[in-house]
Design an enzyme around this catalytic site. Structure first.
Site, PDB file in Angstrom:
ATOM      1  CG  LEU A  75      72.642  37.605  83.151  1.00  0.00           C
ATOM      2  CD1 LEU A  75      73.573  38.621  83.844  1.00  0.00           C
ATOM      3  CD2 LEU A  75      73.358  36.516  82.712  1.00  0.00           C
ATOM      4  CG  ASP A  76      69.199  31.625  85.919  1.00  0.00           C
ATOM      5  OD1 ASP A  76      68.001  31.944  85.608  1.00  0.00           O
ATOM      6  OD2 ASP A  76      69.607  30.565  85.518  1.00  0.00           O
ATOM      7  N   PRO A  77      69.787  34.589  89.374  1.00  0.00           N
ATOM      8  CG  PRO A  77      68.157  34.818  90.949  1.00  0.00           C
ATOM      9  CD  PRO A  77      68.545  34.209  89.763  1.00  0.00           C
ATOM     10  CB  ALA A  79      74.037  34.426  86.075  1.00  0.00           C
TER      11      ALA A  79
END
Length: 333
Positions: A75-77, A79
């Protein structure tokens, strides 16, 4: 905690963690690793004696010998939400979560396009947004439902000729060829909340300087002459642009950021992801709704244990171990 008995320790397992917005997925895994490598739940007694009270290396052979751990889809930071963790033989099962069905909830903020398609990026283009209505959005969603062709964002880690796409964009290197669209499936896509101007989201303060913007334009125009990063401003000081919340169920490999970006273009505007939550990944979910679902361990449980393991119960388990045992899926040989 009937799934785990003293006779079958240590165990291999899968479990879900509720990742918060901010930290990287890898930092979450590394923090869990420090706890799990000191636990009889996952480590043999003989190895526990060797590592007791020591900080475990993040990588390398020594690290893997003590504990194998991984995650089933970064997950992106920005998210938050479901992050599937595998320990021991559970790491061999993680690949199935890359292609599984996932569910997301995301907030789209109109009027501003960023290089990364989300609020972590820098503003590259502004566009009108006042004309967009709830009805416009709802009538456009069908264009992005079902089997669709989706082009990954240029600011992604996908590689072309051995070089990450984001490197072409940052250095102004023309792409050798167009980014290859991929077929993905959007099983469902719905507008669940129309925020209008009633929200606290704002466009990113970070902007691209002239050289950076020219570099991005060079990379993009090498495969699409019609692309434009020119502003089409429609600003009113103090007035928040339109925002709305989408809920979607998609196949593996789908970029939520691209759906928001492309939808905003279809609406005659620009837009980016302001918030993003993964609410389900396969059988792991924030809110269990079906038989066979596994709920996730709140990140705060691990964060608190990292600073203070706390008291143990009559069987010698700490709070974080009890929470994991209630939610894990055991993995055999």
């Amino acid at each position: 905690m009937p799934k785990v008995s003293l006779s079958n320790l240590p165990v291999s397992a899968l479990f879900g963690v509720t990742k918060p917005s901010g930290p990287t997925s890898m930092s979450i895994i590394n923090d869990i690793k420090q706890l799990a490598s000191q636990s009889r739940l996952f480590v043999e007694a003989s190895k526990l004696e060797q590592v007791k009270g020591k900080k475990i290396p993040k990588k390398g052979k020594r690290s893997r010998e003590i504990l194998k751990i991984g995650q089933g889809g970064t997950l992106d930071p920005l998210a938050d939400g479901v992050l599937v963790v595998g320990i021991g033989k559970g790491t061999k099962k993680l690949s199935e979560f890359l292609d599984c069905t996932k569910e997301y909830q995301t907030t789209c903020l109109l009027g501003c396009e960023t290089d990364t398609y989300d609020s972590e990026g820098a503003t590259v283009r502004l566009a009108p947004w006042r004309h967009v209505t709830r009805e416009n959005v709802e009538s456009t969603l069908s264009q992005f439902t079902g089997e669709i062709q989706q082009t990954p964002p240029i600011f992604s880690a996908l590689k072309m000729d051995g070089r990450p796409l984001y490197e072409y964009a940052r250095k102004g290197i023309p792409l050798p060829r167009p980014i290859e669209p991929r077929q993905v499936t959007v099983h469902s896509l719905e507008l669940v909340e129309w925020l209008g101007n009633n929200h606290s989201f704002r466009w990113p303060e970070k902007t691209m300087d002239g050289d950076a913007k020219q570099a991005l334009a060079t990379a993009l125009k090498s495969v699409n002459e019609g692309v434009s990063l020119d502003d089409n401003r429609e600003l009113d000081e103090g007035e928040a642009p339109q925002a709305f919340v989408l809920k979607m169920r998609v196949s593996g490999g789908t970029y939520v950021r691209s759906i928001v970006h492309d939808l905003a273009h279809a609406l005659g505007s620009a837009g980016h992801v302001a918030t993003l939550s993964r609410t389900r990944q396969g059988r792991f979910a924030l809110h269990s709704t079906a038989e066979g679902d596994y709920s996730c361990v709140p990140w705060e449980i691990f964060a608190n244990a990292s600073s203070d393991a706390g008291a143990v119960d009559d069987e010698g388990w700490t709070e974080w171990e009890r929470e994991v045992m209630q939610r894990l899926e055991l993995v055999g040989a």
